[in-house]
Design a protein around this motif. Structure first.
Motif, PDB file in Angstrom:
ATOM      1  N   ASN A 168     -16.737  -1.279   6.618  1.00 43.72           N
ATOM      2  CA  ASN A 168     -15.381  -1.554   6.135  1.00 43.72           C
ATOM      3  C   ASN A 168     -14.531  -2.266   7.186  1.00 43.72           C
ATOM      4  O   ASN A 168     -13.294  -2.209   7.142  1.00 43.72           O
ATOM      5  CB  ASN A 168     -14.702  -0.244   5.723  1.00 43.72           C
ATOM      6  CG  ASN A 168     -15.269   0.325   4.439  1.00 43.72           C
ATOM      7  OD1 ASN A 168     -14.816  -0.008   3.352  1.00 43.72           O
ATOM      8  ND2 ASN A 168     -16.284   1.169   4.565  1.00 43.72           N
ATOM      9  N   ARG A 202       0.847  -1.196   0.000  1.00 45.33           N
ATOM     10  CA  ARG A 202       0.000   0.000   0.000  1.00 45.33           C
ATOM     11  C   ARG A 202       0.887   1.252   0.000  1.00 45.33           C
ATOM     12  O   ARG A 202       1.878   1.306   0.721  1.00 45.33           O
ATOM     13  CB  ARG A 202      -0.908  -0.003   1.228  1.00 45.33           C
ATOM     14  CG  ARG A 202      -1.884  -1.165   1.291  1.00 45.33           C
ATOM     15  CD  ARG A 202      -2.793  -1.057   2.511  1.00 45.33           C
ATOM     16  NE  ARG A 202      -2.061  -1.087   3.757  1.00 45.33           N
ATOM     17  CZ  ARG A 202      -1.706  -2.203   4.394  1.00 45.33           C
ATOM     18  NH1 ARG A 202      -2.026  -3.379   3.883  1.00 45.33           N
ATOM     19  NH2 ARG A 202      -1.038  -2.157   5.530  1.00 45.33           N
ATOM     20  N   GLU A 254      -5.638  13.622  -0.624  1.00 46.31           N
ATOM     21  CA  GLU A 254      -4.283  13.107  -0.475  1.00 46.31           C
ATOM     22  C   GLU A 254      -3.295  14.159  -0.958  1.00 46.31           C
ATOM     23  O   GLU A 254      -3.503  14.814  -1.985  1.00 46.31           O
ATOM     24  CB  GLU A 254      -4.105  11.830  -1.288  1.00 46.31           C
ATOM     25  CG  GLU A 254      -4.913  10.656  -0.771  1.00 46.31           C
ATOM     26  CD  GLU A 254      -4.566   9.373  -1.488  1.00 46.31           C
ATOM     27  OE1 GLU A 254      -3.374   9.001  -1.478  1.00 46.31           O
ATOM     28  OE2 GLU A 254      -5.480   8.754  -2.060  1.00 46.31           O
ATOM     29  N   TRP A 294      -3.010  13.157   4.381  1.00 47.52           N
ATOM     30  CA  TRP A 294      -4.406  13.527   4.121  1.00 47.52           C
ATOM     31  C   TRP A 294      -4.617  14.921   4.713  1.00 47.52           C
ATOM     32  O   TRP A 294      -4.612  15.110   5.919  1.00 47.52           O
ATOM     33  CB  TRP A 294      -5.366  12.529   4.754  1.00 47.52           C
ATOM     34  CG  TRP A 294      -6.813  12.830   4.467  1.00 47.52           C
ATOM     35  CD1 TRP A 294      -7.672  13.545   5.256  1.00 47.52           C
ATOM     36  CD2 TRP A 294      -7.558  12.447   3.315  1.00 47.52           C
ATOM     37  NE1 TRP A 294      -8.906  13.622   4.671  1.00 47.52           N
ATOM     38  CE2 TRP A 294      -8.869  12.951   3.471  1.00 47.52           C
ATOM     39  CE3 TRP A 294      -7.251  11.718   2.169  1.00 47.52           C
ATOM     40  CZ2 TRP A 294      -9.867  12.751   2.518  1.00 47.52           C
ATOM     41  CZ3 TRP A 294      -8.249  11.522   1.222  1.00 47.52           C
ATOM     42  CH2 TRP A 294      -9.539  12.036   1.402  1.00 47.52           C
ATOM     43  N   GLU A 334      -6.974   5.569   6.096  1.00 41.61           N
ATOM     44  CA  GLU A 334      -8.157   4.988   5.460  1.00 41.61           C
ATOM     45  C   GLU A 334      -9.450   5.541   6.062  1.00 41.61           C
ATOM     46  O   GLU A 334     -10.413   5.826   5.337  1.00 41.61           O
ATOM     47  CB  GLU A 334      -8.132   3.466   5.571  1.00 41.61           C
ATOM     48  CG  GLU A 334      -6.999   2.782   4.817  1.00 41.61           C
ATOM     49  CD  GLU A 334      -7.119   2.879   3.305  1.00 41.61           C
ATOM     50  OE1 GLU A 334      -8.172   3.331   2.814  1.00 41.61           O
ATOM     51  OE2 GLU A 334      -6.148   2.506   2.617  1.00 41.61           O
ATOM     52  N   TYR A 384       0.802   5.375   0.537  1.00 39.87           N
ATOM     53  CA  TYR A 384      -0.028   6.447   1.082  1.00 39.87           C
ATOM     54  C   TYR A 384       0.651   7.801   0.943  1.00 39.87           C
ATOM     55  O   TYR A 384       1.888   7.912   0.966  1.00 39.87           O
ATOM     56  CB  TYR A 384      -0.305   6.200   2.562  1.00 39.87           C
ATOM     57  CG  TYR A 384      -1.194   5.018   2.851  1.00 39.87           C
ATOM     58  CD1 TYR A 384      -2.571   5.103   2.725  1.00 39.87           C
ATOM     59  CD2 TYR A 384      -0.645   3.805   3.270  1.00 39.87           C
ATOM     60  CE1 TYR A 384      -3.390   4.029   3.015  1.00 39.87           C
ATOM     61  CE2 TYR A 384      -1.457   2.719   3.559  1.00 39.87           C
ATOM     62  CZ  TYR A 384      -2.828   2.836   3.427  1.00 39.87           C
ATOM     63  OH  TYR A 384      -3.632   1.761   3.706  1.00 39.87           O
ATOM     64  N   LYS A 433     -10.574   8.938   4.732  1.00 38.28           N
ATOM     65  CA  LYS A 433     -11.333   8.870   3.480  1.00 38.28           C
ATOM     66  C   LYS A 433     -12.798   8.553   3.758  1.00 38.28           C
ATOM     67  O   LYS A 433     -13.703   9.093   3.110  1.00 38.28           O
ATOM     68  CB  LYS A 433     -10.731   7.816   2.557  1.00 38.28           C
ATOM     69  CG  LYS A 433      -9.287   8.076   2.167  1.00 38.28           C
ATOM     70  CD  LYS A 433      -8.716   6.905   1.381  1.00 38.28           C
ATOM     71  CE  LYS A 433      -7.227   7.059   1.138  1.00 38.28           C
ATOM     72  NZ  LYS A 433      -6.658   5.863   0.448  1.00 38.28           N
ATOM     73  N   PHE A 449     -11.725  -4.837   5.981  1.00 42.01           N
ATOM     74  CA  PHE A 449     -10.628  -4.135   5.308  1.00 42.01           C
ATOM     75  C   PHE A 449      -9.721  -3.440   6.322  1.00 42.01           C
ATOM     76  O   PHE A 449      -8.486  -3.573   6.285  1.00 42.01           O
ATOM     77  CB  PHE A 449     -11.222  -3.122   4.327  1.00 42.01           C
ATOM     78  CG  PHE A 449     -10.219  -2.201   3.697  1.00 42.01           C
ATOM     79  CD1 PHE A 449      -9.256  -2.676   2.826  1.00 42.01           C
ATOM     80  CD2 PHE A 449     -10.246  -0.835   3.976  1.00 42.01           C
ATOM     81  CE1 PHE A 449      -8.331  -1.822   2.236  1.00 42.01           C
ATOM     82  CE2 PHE A 449      -9.331   0.022   3.392  1.00 42.01           C
ATOM     83  CZ  PHE A 449      -8.365  -0.469   2.524  1.00 42.01           C
ATOM     84  N   LEU A 450     -10.324  -2.722   7.259  1.00 43.37           N
ATOM     85  CA  LEU A 450      -9.547  -2.000   8.266  1.00 43.37           C
ATOM     86  C   LEU A 450      -8.852  -2.956   9.224  1.00 43.37           C
ATOM     87  O   LEU A 450      -7.704  -2.726   9.628  1.00 43.37           O
ATOM     88  CB  LEU A 450     -10.462  -1.049   9.039  1.00 43.37           C
ATOM     89  CG  LEU A 450     -11.080   0.100   8.231  1.00 43.37           C
ATOM     90  CD1 LEU A 450     -12.158   0.810   9.038  1.00 43.37           C
ATOM     91  CD2 LEU A 450     -10.006   1.084   7.774  1.00 43.37           C
ATOM     92  N   ILE A 487      -5.610  -4.395   7.757  1.00 41.23           N
ATOM     93  CA  ILE A 487      -4.515  -3.427   7.831  1.00 41.23           C
ATOM     94  C   ILE A 487      -3.969  -3.345   9.253  1.00 41.23           C
ATOM     95  O   ILE A 487      -2.750  -3.360   9.482  1.00 41.23           O
ATOM     96  CB  ILE A 487      -4.987  -2.043   7.346  1.00 41.23           C
ATOM     97  CG1 ILE A 487      -5.323  -2.089   5.859  1.00 41.23           C
ATOM     98  CG2 ILE A 487      -3.925  -0.977   7.612  1.00 41.23           C
ATOM     99  CD1 ILE A 487      -5.950  -0.811   5.337  1.00 41.23           C
ATOM    100  N   GLY A 532      -1.700   3.194   8.566  1.00 44.58           N
ATOM    101  CA  GLY A 532      -2.648   2.817   7.530  1.00 44.58           C
ATOM    102  C   GLY A 532      -4.100   3.064   7.866  1.00 44.58           C
ATOM    103  O   GLY A 532      -4.841   3.666   7.079  1.00 44.58           O
ATOM    104  N   THR A 533      -4.550   2.608   9.028  1.00 41.54           N
ATOM    105  CA  THR A 533      -5.976   2.726   9.333  1.00 41.54           C
ATOM    106  C   THR A 533      -6.393   4.184   9.510  1.00 41.54           C
ATOM    107  O   THR A 533      -7.502   4.564   9.124  1.00 41.54           O
ATOM    108  CB  THR A 533      -6.355   1.910  10.582  1.00 41.54           C
ATOM    109  OG1 THR A 533      -5.424   2.183  11.640  1.00 41.54           O
ATOM    110  CG2 THR A 533      -6.365   0.424  10.282  1.00 41.54           C
TER     111      THR A 533
END
Length: 491
Positions: A81, A2, A12, A7, A186, A4, A189, A84-85, A88, A182-183
């Motif tokens: 989600n 991934r 981004e 943010w 995410e 990144y 977003k 997915f989270l 990560i 990461g989380t």
């Protein structure tokens, strides 16, 4: 892998210096993600975006009920989600995915609770101050809040802060750990997808010595909320004092599980083991000291060792995993060093320093490790190890148990196990910690504040107190009707 960017202001944004930090899996050494290695210039852009939103009043002056509705949408998207989270979170931290799923869902629950609190931000009217006098007590958003989040519980630690600040009307700039960003990136977003305005949630990745320090020193940041070590927390407090920046600190711990002979011992066995193994022991409120009544100590510890041997140590993405790897090599070596220190101080009855398994060879795995005959002067009794290492000390009286539990510099949490309600209330009152678990461990509710005594910090997360952390109190005294002359009327 991934990749990144930061943010900022709802989009981004690549770091100015175009450099990145690569996150390597603590489980097997594979490359997981790249995060920005940001500079002060990146931070300036983020703080400017947050402060612009604050000064515009577009969020702070929005009806709290409208802020609450958007928070509920945010929570729903987090739930949708979850898998997915959680993946990560499990990969980056090394935590078992079953626990990561629970933590994602718990984060969503905290958002819902904060949304409910937004409906009832307190205010007061004092109408009995005298004739033609009125007093108003109001609470206003503090302004831009800097949030510095640790690597062990990236989502939970963030969401014990973020939704309360948003509910209060504050925009935020978040510095996640460079190991586990990461989380946070995410969910930012998802916040935009939920309809939260640009500039409300800003995330700048990088080293704490650069971004964390820059947040703490920035004149437009009105509050810092930090979770991490006591040493770093003290540095933040000293730095923030120069500008009188408000600081909330959730710091280290060395919690005790106090087990009395009259306890439900089967439940206590499960609670003690869970308290030291959850998240590989990388938890500030981990129950890494077992204080056990001497009359039952030998039998209890023997059973505890047998249960600990059955704990499944495996790759964090395997559903059967109960313990994953420690976060990174340096910390792994630190935990192993403490095990060696323990061997010199006490009696090792279970050695988890080098667990066997084909899947474990490439990772930083340490299994449950138990020492007995631990004395209050021993380092493994007093110092935070941040690994699945349990120090066992016996006591004979209730007074001795309390004294031992309090005989550390920390005061984040403690547990106690007894069927005697009088004893439970007496001991819990005497324990010097922000949380006391009775006949359970690491269980709580969103309504319950969380924070520390002593060297474990100050300020509170969760509960109504969490909302109040992000609000300034203003008193307005109003004289109604008749004019009061400044000088006597001599005309």
């Amino acid at each position: 892998m991934r990749h990144y960017n930061n943010w900022i202001n709802g989009q981004e944004l690549a770091p100015i210096n175009a450099t990145f930090i690569e996150r390597i899996s603590p489980a097997d050494g594979t490359a997981l993600a790249k995060f920005p290695s940001s500079t002060q210039g990146d931070l300036e852009i983020a703080v400017e975006a947050a402060n612009k939103l604050h000064l515009s009043g577009a969020w702070a002056n929005l009806a709290a009920s409208e802020r609450a509705k958007l928070l509920v949408k945010f929570a729903e998207l987090i739930e949708q989600n979850c898998e997915f989270l959680a993946k990560i979170e499990a990969e980056e931290v090394g935590k078992p995915i079953t626990y990561a799923r629970g933590e994602v869902m718990w984060s969503a629950e905290l958002v819902k609770f904060a949304a409910a609190l937004a409906w009832q931000i307190p205010g007061e009217a004092h109408t009995h101050l005298g004739e033609n006098k009125l007093g108003l007590v109001t609470r206003e958003p503090r302004g831009v809040v800097g949030m510095i989040v640790p690597w062990n519980f990236p989502m939970v630690c963030l969401f014990q802060k973020l939704p309360y600040a948003i509910a209060a009307g504050c925009p935020v700039v978040i510095k996640p750990s460079e190991y586990t960003s990461g989380t946070a990136l995410e969910v930012a977003k998802l916040a935009k997808q939920a309809g939260l305005p640009d500039g409300l949630i800003n995330i700048v990745c990088g080293k704490g010595s650069v971004i964390g320090d820059g947040l703490t020193r920035h004149p437009d940041v009105k509050m810092i909320s930090f979770t991490g070590s006591t040493a770093v927390g003290k540095t933040i407090a000293r730095t923030a004092a120069d500008d009188m920046t408000r600081v909330a600190l959730e710091l280290g711990g060395k919690a005790a599980n106090v087990v009395f002979a009259d306890a439900d011992l089967e439940a206590a066995l499960d609670g003690v083991l869970f308290g030291v193994m959850l998240n590989q022991g990388e938890e500030c409120v981990a129950g890494t000291r077992l204080l056990i009544e001497k009359s039952i100590a030998d039998d209890f510890v023997a059973k505890l060792v047998e249960r600990a041997k059955k704990v499944v140590i495996a790759h964090p993405l395997k559903d059967e995993s109960q313990i994953g790897p420690l976060i990174y090599e340096q910390h792994y070596k630190k935990v192993l060093e403490y095990i060696e220190i323990g061997k010199q101080e006490a009696t090792l009855v279970l050695d988890g320093s080098h667990p066997e398994g084909e899947d474990l060879a490439q990772g930083y795995y340490v299994g449950p490790t138990i020492f007995t005959d631990v004395k209050p002067e021993h380092r493994i009794f007093k110092e935070e190890i941040f690994g699945p290492v349990l120090a066992v000390t016996t006591f004979e009286t209730q007074e001795e148990a309390v004294q031992l539990a309090n005989d550390v510099e920390y005061g984040l949490g403690n547990g106690l196990w007894t069927k005697d309600i009088d004893k439970a209330l007496q001991v819990s009152k005497q324990l010097q910690s922000g949380t006391v678990f009775v006949n359970t461990y690491l269980e709580g509710a969103a309504q319950m504040p969380f924070g520390g005594y002593k060297q474990s910090g100050y300020g509170r997360e969760n509960g109504v107190d969490a909302l109040l952390e992000y609000l300034e109190v203003k008193s307005t005294f109003i004289k109604l009707g008749q004019r009061t002359p400044v000088l006597p009327n001599t005309l």
